[in-house]
Design an enzyme around this catalytic site. Structure first.
Site, PDB file in Angstrom:
ATOM      1  N   LYS A 226       0.834  -1.207   0.000  1.00 44.63           N
ATOM      2  CA  LYS A 226       0.000   0.000   0.000  1.00 44.63           C
ATOM      3  C   LYS A 226       0.868   1.256   0.000  1.00 44.63           C
ATOM      4  O   LYS A 226       1.990   1.253   0.501  1.00 44.63           O
ATOM      5  CB  LYS A 226      -0.954   0.014   1.196  1.00 44.63           C
ATOM      6  CG  LYS A 226      -0.266   0.037   2.561  1.00 44.63           C
ATOM      7  CD  LYS A 226      -1.260   0.030   3.698  1.00 44.63           C
ATOM      8  CE  LYS A 226      -0.540   0.094   5.045  1.00 44.63           C
ATOM      9  NZ  LYS A 226       0.180   1.351   5.264  1.00 44.63           N
ATOM     10  N   LYS A 255       0.731  -0.388   9.982  1.00 45.38           N
ATOM     11  CA  LYS A 255       1.876   0.246   9.330  1.00 45.38           C
ATOM     12  C   LYS A 255       1.587   1.726   9.075  1.00 45.38           C
ATOM     13  O   LYS A 255       0.447   2.156   8.991  1.00 45.38           O
ATOM     14  CB  LYS A 255       2.180  -0.468   8.004  1.00 45.38           C
ATOM     15  CG  LYS A 255       2.480  -1.958   8.162  1.00 45.38           C
ATOM     16  CD  LYS A 255       3.806  -2.189   8.861  1.00 45.38           C
ATOM     17  CE  LYS A 255       4.091  -3.678   9.043  1.00 45.38           C
ATOM     18  NZ  LYS A 255       3.467  -4.236  10.239  1.00 45.38           N
ATOM     19  N   ASP A 256       2.664   2.497   8.917  1.00 50.54           N
ATOM     20  CA  ASP A 256       2.566   3.941   8.733  1.00 50.54           C
ATOM     21  C   ASP A 256       1.668   4.302   7.552  1.00 50.54           C
ATOM     22  O   ASP A 256       1.609   3.590   6.559  1.00 50.54           O
ATOM     23  CB  ASP A 256       3.958   4.539   8.482  1.00 50.54           C
ATOM     24  CG  ASP A 256       4.897   4.340   9.656  1.00 50.54           C
ATOM     25  OD1 ASP A 256       5.289   3.189   9.889  1.00 50.54           O
ATOM     26  OD2 ASP A 256       5.238   5.324  10.329  1.00 50.54           O
ATOM     27  N   ARG A 257       1.017   5.453   7.684  1.00 50.33           N
ATOM     28  CA  ARG A 257       0.215   5.957   6.574  1.00 50.33           C
ATOM     29  C   ARG A 257       1.120   6.578   5.513  1.00 50.33           C
ATOM     30  O   ARG A 257       1.065   6.183   4.346  1.00 50.33           O
ATOM     31  CB  ARG A 257      -0.793   7.006   7.056  1.00 50.33           C
ATOM     32  CG  ARG A 257      -1.583   7.642   5.915  1.00 50.33           C
ATOM     33  CD  ARG A 257      -2.475   8.778   6.401  1.00 50.33           C
ATOM     34  NE  ARG A 257      -3.265   9.310   5.306  1.00 50.33           N
ATOM     35  CZ  ARG A 257      -2.846  10.252   4.471  1.00 50.33           C
ATOM     36  NH1 ARG A 257      -1.630  10.753   4.615  1.00 50.33           N
ATOM     37  NH2 ARG A 257      -3.622  10.697   3.500  1.00 50.33           N
TER      38      ARG A 257
END
Length: 676
Positions: A226, A255-257
């Site tokens: 992503k 997980k980080d954006r």
């Protein structure tokens, strides 16, 4: 550091700037307003392990492709996207003449077809001769018909459906109408046959569809790649497209954006062909690397994450030492001594009011104050929400404010929707109970996030004091994980509502270090843990640290030895977290460039697309076959770091130790642009 047991510490302000600049910064901090947002010191982040080493200036996450995160599974394998699923078998193309010839042959076959006499007699007894002739005409001409008779008995209707299928070789479709008559039409035999042939090619030995991925099992695991989306957002997109509840999807960690990330995800009760078809519609996401499994993933089912971080616009501010020397020495210290395992600034939100401040009010059962903090008109909030916040502040009209509140503000929407459906008191205000009801309408994972943030604030503050008092020297009373105790900390917890660091700690116990342990060098500083406040943790037996828990919580009208609450969601068991983290496999590169929009590292998808193009003889970019783009020179300088961290550690805290910079959203390290 020559002697890691005698670590010296300084506040971030003193790290690598001169006295005059330092004084100016102190004055600036004293004069800062709400517009500056949350700073590290506000949430207990105050120390470095190697303050004597110079840092360097630079900016992270200028582009979301500057921050790559790949999950490390429980076997230590780094998760990469190496395929984009599979292609569905294509139907062979036929000429127009072949299609027409097949239609003529099919029509002739139908004209010559006669129903078995015995079965026809049964149909006549049920429908009558006239309707049976009409049914035979439907078979031959593809018309439709509805029977004259109706049949009230469901068991009789079931037998009639079966009889029709048997008599006409499954080439007629029958449905029951609202008046219990039968509507009959001809089914498309060719499309059904072709579909069945296609399915037969993709079944396992038990006849279950598997598309060549081995024996089918209850769960499908896949890799999710992503870009610029957080895990929850990506999962919501998938569940919406598949029209399945969110509970069928599980993952090991969020997980980080603002990053490009790869992680494993599991899903149940869905066909692999439907899952694979998502790649035609997903944007900023892609899935692949499927396999079947007997079990789902759960939060905490990972060893950690591998990071590739691009730091742009790097300068040293120090003409006496080269950038190469600064980065080399900093990385050496980071590998050998590690960094304080603070909860990073992401934990506390990006608004002017920290999430831990809201969490404090929830733990105090100050429902109105907590709700008002969430809805308050702050300098640093989502710009689109400012009008709604202004309306609420001036009118307390929940319905009117709700109309203006952006849908992405989940907590605010939940509060306003609930309040808009409740009566006000005689004085025009909402009761404390009304605010409590509204708070409980916030999605559970979001409302528990606030109280977890408060725990994180306390933990950070204690960790700073522990290092300030004793450096990296093990002392009697420190806590380590008790490997002999395997009982869970808490039972009956729904892991969907917990962060991976909280979930992991549910299955461990701690014990105090003795002088005998120190003399035998049984433990090192890497083993030392500190608890977040809760009702089911052991606090350090070191009186200074134990008293600090008491003092911090007392200042907020709380008691670390009384963390149970009447509201289960806010009754905190606590968890353990290692004080020091050491990055593994740390390496760096210094790259020069000119264009600020130039991509300096390649994502898994970049590498996969170009590798496939090369293998198939198509046009590809040689520079995109490897993780790192070549250094083509330029006036600007970037440092690219690659390293691995354990579960729940924040990469920004490792970067902070290396660079000696503030990591808050408005700090020197961050220059966040949302869409590049």
């Amino acid at each position: 550091m020559s002697d890691s047991s005698e670590a010296t510490v300084k506040r971030p302000l003193d790290a690598h700037v001169g006295p005059s600049e330092n004084a100016a910064k102190k004055l600036k901090i004293e004069q800062r307003t709400q517009a500056d947002g949350i700073h590290e010191a506000d949430v207990g982040i105050t120390l470095f392990l190697s303050p004597e080493l110079p840092g360097f200036r630079g900016q992270i996450k200028q582009r979301y492709t500057d921050f790559l995160v790949n999950e490390i599974d429980q076997e230590g394998k780094v998760i990469h996207l190496t395929d984009k699923g599979f292609k569905m078998p294509k139907k062979p193309q036929r000429s127009k003449e072949e299609v027409n010839a097949e239609k003529e042959s099919e029509a002739a076959r139908r004209q010559e077809f006669n129903v078995d006499p015995e079965l026809r007699n049964q149909l006549v007894e049920i429908f009558g001769e006239e309707d049976v002739l009409k049914i035979e005409s439907v078979y031959r001409t593809a018309n439709k018909m509805e029977t004259a008779k109706n049949f009230e008995d469901k068991s009789v209707r079931t037998k009639i459906h079966q009889l029709l299928r048997e008599a006409f070789k499954n080439e007629l479709e029958s449905v029951t109408t609202d008046t219990n008559t039968f509507k009959i039409a001809r089914s498309n035999r060719n499309s059904r046959t072709n579909k069945q042939e296609k399915i037969n090619q993709t079944r396992d030995a038990n006849g279950v569809e598997n598309w060549g991925y081995g024996p089918s099992k209850d769960f499908i695991h896949f890799t999710l790649h992503k870009e610029n989306k957080d895990t929850m957002e990506a999962v919501n997109v998938i569940t919406k497209l598949l029209r399945v509840p969110s509970r069928v999807i599980r993952y090991a960690g969020t997980k980080d954006r603002r990053a490009v990330t790869c992680q494993r995800v599991s899903i149940s009760k869905i066909g692999l062909d439907r899952l694979n078809a998502l790649n035609r519609t997903l944007k900023g996401m892609i899935i692949g690397n499927y396999n079947f499994s007997d079990a789902s993933l759960n939060l905490g089912d990972l060893k950690g994450n591998e990071f590739v971080v691009v730091i742009r616009d790097v300068t040293t501010g120090n003409s006496e030492v080269s950038l190469e020397e600064i980065v080399s020495n900093g990385c050496k210290s980071l590998s050998e001594n590690g960094f304080i395992n603070y909860f990073g600034m992401q934990r506390f939100g990006t608004f002017s009011i920290s999430t831990h401040t809201i969490g404090r009010e929830l733990l105090l059962s100050n429902w109105k104050k907590a709700a008002e903090l969430i809805l308050s008109d702050q300098d640093n909030v989502l710009p689109k929400s400012k009008e709604a916040r202004k309306i609420w502040a001036e009118t307390k009209d929940a319905a009117l404010a709700l109309k203006q509140m952006p849908r992405q503000c989940l907590a605010e929407n939940a509060l306003l929707y609930s309040l808009s459906n409740q009566r006000k008191e005689e004085d025009g205000t909402y009761s404390e109970n009304a605010y409590y009801t509204a708070i409980m309408k916030i999605p559970r994972n979001l409302r528990t996030m606030y109280v977890h943030a408060y725990q994180s604030y306390v933990w950070n503050s204690i960790a700073s004091k522990r290092i300030e008092l004793h450096g990296l020297k093990l002392v009697v009373g420190d806590l380590v994980i008790d490997t002999s105790e395997k009982s869970p900390l808490i039972s009956g917890i729904d892991d969907e509502d917990f962060d991976e660091d909280v979930r992991e700690a549910q299955f461990i116990r701690a014990k105090a270090v003795t002088q005998e342990d120190i003399d035998s060098v049984k433990y090192t500083m890497e083993d030392v843990v500190l608890p977040s406040p809760g009702f089911d943790v052991l606090y350090p037996s070191n009186e200074e640290l134990k008293q600090l828990y008491v003092d911090i919580l007392k200042a907020d009208n709380m008691d670390p030895f009384n963390m149970r609450r009447k509201v289960r969601d806010f009754s905190l068991a606590g968890s353990y977290r290692t004080v020091i983290q050491k990055p593994k496999s740390l390496e760096y590169r210094i790259i020069h460039y000119d264009d600020p929009s130039q991509q300096l590292v390649n994502t898994d998808l970049d590498i996969l697309n170009n590798t496939r193009a090369k293998e198939s003889g198509q046009k590809y970019m040689k520079a995109k076959l490897d993780r790192y783009m070549p250094d083509k020179g330029g006036e600007k300088t970037a440092v690219v770091l690659k390293f691995q961290l354990g579960t729940s550690a924040y990469a920004t805290m490792a970067l902070r130790e290396l660079m000696k910079l503030e990591t808050s959203r408005r700090g020197d390290m961050c220059d966040v642009k949302e869409n590049i």
